[in-house]
Write a protein that holds these residues in place. Structure first.
Motif, PDB file in Angstrom:
ATOM      1  N   LEU A 110     -44.631  88.198  37.193  1.00 30.74           N
ATOM      2  CA  LEU A 110     -45.043  87.227  38.870  1.00 30.74           C
ATOM      3  C   LEU A 110     -47.732  87.376  38.649  1.00 30.74           C
ATOM      4  N   GLU A 111     -47.501  88.565  37.533  1.00 33.05           N
ATOM      5  CA  GLU A 111     -49.115  88.639  37.432  1.00 33.05           C
ATOM      6  C   GLU A 111     -49.288  87.945  36.914  1.00 33.05           C
ATOM      7  N   GLN A 112     -48.755  87.179  35.898  1.00 30.28           N
ATOM      8  CA  GLN A 112     -48.824  86.173  34.887  1.00 30.28           C
ATOM      9  C   GLN A 112     -48.871  84.796  35.215  1.00 30.28           C
ATOM     10  N   ALA A 113     -48.379  83.706  36.151  1.00 30.87           N
ATOM     11  CA  ALA A 113     -47.465  82.884  37.202  1.00 30.87           C
ATOM     12  C   ALA A 113     -48.587  81.251  36.850  1.00 30.87           C
ATOM     13  N   SER A 114     -49.617  82.019  37.433  1.00 29.24           N
ATOM     14  CA  SER A 114     -51.019  81.593  37.580  1.00 29.24           C
ATOM     15  C   SER A 114     -51.847  80.681  36.059  1.00 29.24           C
ATOM     16  N   GLY A 115     -50.901  81.637  35.293  1.00 31.72           N
ATOM     17  CA  GLY A 115     -51.542  81.370  33.498  1.00 31.72           C
ATOM     18  C   GLY A 115     -53.329  82.223  33.656  1.00 31.72           C
ATOM     19  N   ASN A 116     -54.168  81.750  32.873  1.00 32.04           N
ATOM     20  CA  ASN A 116     -55.202  81.447  32.496  1.00 32.04           C
ATOM     21  C   ASN A 116     -56.213  80.304  33.742  1.00 32.04           C
TER      22      ASN A 116
END
Length: 206
Positions: A110-116
């Motif tokens: 979840l904490e990486q859903a937005s990517g960079n």
């Protein structure tokens, strides 16, 4: 929070084109239907989000093998500040999978859903989010003042992404997932046409 006294008008987030503004209200997991539950509260940060994908004048978004990101016309395009503002936050440490299909099928935390991503603070509690940016392409740092049209990164497909595109939305806090999406408009654009359906877009049929 003080409400803005005027509508939010943005400049272009990308150069050239044509660019397709992708959204289909029938998608079960379309932007307006995806809720994120963070710290006991549910939010729809991408309620007014647009996914931007570059196409050619025949409506095609890829030249060559679709599974290779570098064959997508969007990939690596310079992403621009849509207004003068201050960089509120940025992330640039998430890598891309070797293939587009591998990335699309990858279970992303979840904490990486937005990517960079980059968040641009425009004041009045309004933050512009640019998501799924290319690894090691972010050119700005938190606290940096930027001007409209300044290059802030490059388009990629990091995070929860089915292919190279720029996810753009405006939210009421500097939080990628636990903020509410708010409306905005572009100062100008030229409508070149529409796709009959998302399936038609996938086939390059205008």
């Amino acid at each position: 929070m003080r409400k803005p006294s005027h509508p939010l008008l943005l400049g272009p987030p990308l150069r050239g084109g044509p660019w397709a503004a992708i959204y289909d209200a029938s998608w079960p997991r379309g932007h307006r239907r995806v809720l994120y539950a963070v710290n006991g509260a549910a939010h729809i940060p991408g309620r007014f989000a647009i996914d931007w994908i570059k196409v050619d004048h025949q409506g095609r978004y890829v030249h060559g093998e679709e599974d290779k990101a570098t064959h997508w016309l969007s990939y690596g395009a310079e992403v621009l500040a849509v207004a003068d503002g201050v960089i509120a936050s940025a992330r640039d440490d998430i890598l891309e999978n070797p293939s587009v299909t591998a990335n699309a099928s990858n279970k992303v935390p979840l904490e990486q859903a937005s990517g960079n991503y980059v968040s641009l603070d425009l004041g009045d509690g309004r933050h512009v989010f640019y998501e799924h940016l290319k690894p090691r392409s972010v050119r700005v740092k938190p606290g940096e003042h930027v001007r409209r049209g300044q290059v802030i990164g490059q388009l990629g497909y990091t995070g929860e992404s089915t292919g190279p595109h720029l996810h753009l939305h405006v939210a009421d806090a500097n939080l990628p997932l636990s903020a509410e999406g708010i409306p905005y408009a572009f100062q100008r654009f030229k409508l070149l046409g529409v796709y009959a359906s998302i399936e038609a877009f996938g086939k390059g049929q205008t």
